[in-house]
Each structure stands twice: as C-alpha cells, then as structure tokens.
Design a protein around this motif. Structure first.
Motif, PDB file in Angstrom:
ATOM      1  N   THR A 120      54.709  36.812  44.743  1.00  0.00           N
ATOM      2  CA  THR A 120      54.113  38.075  44.307  1.00  0.00           C
ATOM      3  C   THR A 120      55.041  39.254  44.534  1.00  0.00           C
ATOM      4  O   THR A 120      55.123  40.174  43.704  1.00  0.00           O
ATOM      5  CB  THR A 120      52.778  38.311  45.034  1.00  0.00           C
ATOM      6  OG1 THR A 120      51.907  37.197  44.773  1.00  0.00           O
ATOM      7  CG2 THR A 120      52.112  39.584  44.560  1.00  0.00           C
ATOM      8  N   SER A 125      53.440  43.147  42.266  1.00  0.00           N
ATOM      9  CA  SER A 125      51.996  43.101  42.525  1.00  0.00           C
ATOM     10  C   SER A 125      51.444  41.796  41.983  1.00  0.00           C
ATOM     11  O   SER A 125      52.054  41.143  41.120  1.00  0.00           O
ATOM     12  CB  SER A 125      51.274  44.272  41.857  1.00  0.00           C
ATOM     13  OG  SER A 125      51.277  44.120  40.446  1.00  0.00           O
ATOM     14  N   ARG A 127      48.768  41.587  40.186  1.00  0.00           N
ATOM     15  CA  ARG A 127      48.384  41.856  38.802  1.00  0.00           C
ATOM     16  C   ARG A 127      49.559  41.613  37.853  1.00  0.00           C
ATOM     17  O   ARG A 127      49.413  40.986  36.798  1.00  0.00           O
ATOM     18  CB  ARG A 127      47.901  43.303  38.672  1.00  0.00           C
ATOM     19  CG  ARG A 127      47.303  43.664  37.311  1.00  0.00           C
ATOM     20  CD  ARG A 127      47.051  45.162  37.235  1.00  0.00           C
ATOM     21  NE  ARG A 127      46.172  45.595  38.322  1.00  0.00           N
ATOM     22  CZ  ARG A 127      44.852  45.655  38.214  1.00  0.00           C
ATOM     23  NH1 ARG A 127      44.266  45.321  37.089  1.00  0.00           N
ATOM     24  NH2 ARG A 127      44.127  46.075  39.240  1.00  0.00           N
ATOM     25  N   TYR A 130      50.269  37.808  37.499  1.00  0.00           N
ATOM     26  CA  TYR A 130      49.349  37.143  36.580  1.00  0.00           C
ATOM     27  C   TYR A 130      49.682  37.477  35.123  1.00  0.00           C
ATOM     28  O   TYR A 130      49.599  36.614  34.242  1.00  0.00           O
ATOM     29  CB  TYR A 130      47.912  37.550  36.882  1.00  0.00           C
ATOM     30  CG  TYR A 130      47.290  36.831  38.054  1.00  0.00           C
ATOM     31  CD1 TYR A 130      47.359  35.450  38.164  1.00  0.00           C
ATOM     32  CD2 TYR A 130      46.605  37.537  39.031  1.00  0.00           C
ATOM     33  CE1 TYR A 130      46.765  34.787  39.225  1.00  0.00           C
ATOM     34  CE2 TYR A 130      46.002  36.878  40.105  1.00  0.00           C
ATOM     35  CZ  TYR A 130      46.090  35.508  40.197  1.00  0.00           C
ATOM     36  OH  TYR A 130      45.503  34.857  41.242  1.00  0.00           O
ATOM     37  N   ARG A 131      50.034  38.730  34.878  1.00  0.00           N
ATOM     38  CA  ARG A 131      50.401  39.114  33.502  1.00  0.00           C
ATOM     39  C   ARG A 131      51.624  38.339  33.038  1.00  0.00           C
ATOM     40  O   ARG A 131      51.684  37.866  31.897  1.00  0.00           O
ATOM     41  CB  ARG A 131      50.662  40.618  33.425  1.00  0.00           C
ATOM     42  CG  ARG A 131      49.424  41.484  33.357  1.00  0.00           C
ATOM     43  CD  ARG A 131      49.740  42.857  32.783  1.00  0.00           C
ATOM     44  NE  ARG A 131      50.808  43.529  33.517  1.00  0.00           N
ATOM     45  CZ  ARG A 131      50.616  44.384  34.505  1.00  0.00           C
ATOM     46  NH1 ARG A 131      49.388  44.679  34.901  1.00  0.00           N
ATOM     47  NH2 ARG A 131      51.634  44.960  35.108  1.00  0.00           N
ATOM     48  N   ARG A 173      41.229  38.379  40.190  1.00  0.00           N
ATOM     49  CA  ARG A 173      42.426  38.937  39.553  1.00  0.00           C
ATOM     50  C   ARG A 173      42.966  38.000  38.488  1.00  0.00           C
ATOM     51  O   ARG A 173      43.467  38.430  37.449  1.00  0.00           O
ATOM     52  CB  ARG A 173      43.486  39.230  40.609  1.00  0.00           C
ATOM     53  CG  ARG A 173      43.137  40.430  41.508  1.00  0.00           C
ATOM     54  CD  ARG A 173      43.981  40.404  42.775  1.00  0.00           C
ATOM     55  NE  ARG A 173      43.842  41.628  43.563  1.00  0.00           N
ATOM     56  CZ  ARG A 173      42.817  41.889  44.353  1.00  0.00           C
ATOM     57  NH1 ARG A 173      41.813  41.028  44.446  1.00  0.00           N
ATOM     58  NH2 ARG A 173      42.775  43.007  45.063  1.00  0.00           N
ATOM     59  N   ALA A 177      43.146  38.457  34.095  1.00  0.00           N
ATOM     60  CA  ALA A 177      44.353  38.247  33.287  1.00  0.00           C
ATOM     61  C   ALA A 177      44.162  37.145  32.247  1.00  0.00           C
ATOM     62  O   ALA A 177      45.119  36.771  31.558  1.00  0.00           O
ATOM     63  CB  ALA A 177      45.533  37.903  34.205  1.00  0.00           C
TER      64      ALA A 177
END
Length: 238
Positions: A120, A125, A127, A130-131, A173, A177
């Motif tokens: 990570t 992050s 987020r 995951y993107r 989270r 995504a």
C-alpha cells in the motif's frame, strides 16, 4: 555500509526483509489458501513481488500459469529472477523494475489475476492501490494490508497512519473499487511470531552495534503494537 562503517537504516531494513521468506506475516497454510484461490489463472501479476516467493509458490501449484512480478527494488528483482531459475520456472516467470505509483505496467499487464500484498505504501493509499489493481484485466485479486485489530493509542496511530478497522473496513474499500469479497482472514499470532523473529534475526546478523540497537528497538515496538496492529487478507473477484 554508510560512512563510518555503520550500516544505513535502509541497509538494516533490507537485512530484515531478506531474512524472512515472505515480507509479511504469513505461513504455509496461508500460501495454500491463496494458491488454491488462484489455481487455474492464466497469468498472475504480483505487485511489489520482492523475491517472488509467493508468486513462485503459486506457479508450482498451477503448472499452466505464468507470472509477472513488479518491484521498485533492483536487488529484489535480481533475487526473484534467480529464485525462478533455481525453481526451474524461468520460462513461466518474468520480472521488471518499475515505480508502482505510476501504474503504467500495472494497467497494461495482460493478467487475469493480481496480487498486492504489503504494498500500500508504494501507491500512497489503499484507495489508490485498489484503483490500480482494477485498472487492468484481472478478474481475481489477493490483497494483504495492515489493519487495526483494536483501537490504537495516539502514538501508534501517528506512526502507522489511517488504517482500516479490521477486514470489514478493508473489504469496504475493495467493494468501492468494484471488487467483491470472496473470503477474508487475518494473520495469526503464530504467523506474526515467526515473521518478527526472523526479521529481527536478519537485522542482528549484520553484526554491528547499530544493527543490535535497531533490532532492540524493533522488538520493543513489536511488543507495543502486537494485538493492536494486524494484517488483513482478502480474496476478491469482479
């Protein structure tokens, strides 16, 4: 070694990382859990592959699968290539040096499964991680990331930052995504014990006063965060 003959902090951390089979708390049972989930994938993309121990274990268990590992550490890429050759998997595994935060090779890789375990920080992050994992063609994913298993004191929160509250938060989270959680788990006390002991032993093996001091401080920190800081696992599909 840094100037004056003492190792730098980065060298000490690398010594710890090289002493563990996996650079996160996981055991053989965890490997089998992941490999069974990914069994049958045509290709697996491993983000932050390190020495590629997990990726190669998956390839051993799935003879038709190919692997592609990405990492930002040249030394780890060389170790991964050597490990693949030693395991006679060189024809099915390739590795490239890249900056994961750019997402260039991540989005363009033709893989139907992707792993992002303990990386990570490389994306900035969870987020963003995951993107990035959703940007390619993968329909299956494995995620391993730090979580809070119980409410942290302020100093630990400042040290480790904003983390999901257990695997439910980790999964929320992922769902945002576009992923669906198939299964989840957390690293056990035994997995943590084995990981921490090997990591600290690797640092101590450097054999200098600075290494011994760093190992002592790591052990003291570990005693503080154990039971509060956890490591969560998700198996995902979309």
């Amino acid at each position: 070694m840094a100037d004056g003959g003492e190792p730098s902090l980065g060298q000490l951390r690398r010594a710890g990382s090289r002493a563990v089979q996996f650079n996160v708390p996981m055991d053989a049972e965890r490997v089998e859990w992941i490999a069974a989930f990914l069994n049958g994938a045509t290709s697996i993309l491993d983000l932050g592959c390190g020495r590629a121990a997990l990726l190669l274990a998956c390839l051993v268990r799935s003879p038709a699968t190919r692997g592609f590992g990405l990492d930002n550490d040249p030394a780890m890429i060389e170790l991964a290539r050597a490990a693949a050759e030693d395991a006679r998997l060189g024809e099915r595994a390739r590795f490239e040096l890249t900056d994961l935060s750019t997402g260039d090779l991540v989005s363009s890789a033709e893989a139907d499964a992707v792993m992002g375990i303990g990386v990570t920080h490389a994306f900035g992050s969870l987020r963003a991680q995951y993107r990035a994992m959703a940007a390619g063609q993968a329909t299956e994913a494995v995620v391993g990331a730090s979580i809070w298993e119980r409410h942290p004191p302020d100093d630990l929160r400042s040290m480790f930052g904003r983390l999901p509250r257990d695997t439910v938060g980790l999964g929320m989270r992922a769902t945002a995504a576009g992923w669906t959680v198939v299964d989840a788990g957390t690293s056990s006390e035994e997995e943590w014990d084995t990981f921490e002991a090997a990591w600290v032993a690797g640092v101590r093996s450097v054999g200098t006063a600075a290494a011994a001091d760093f190992a002592d401080r790591r052990e003291a920190l570990s005693r503080r965060y154990r039971g509060t800081l956890g490591f969560g696992w998700l198996l995902l599909r979309r």
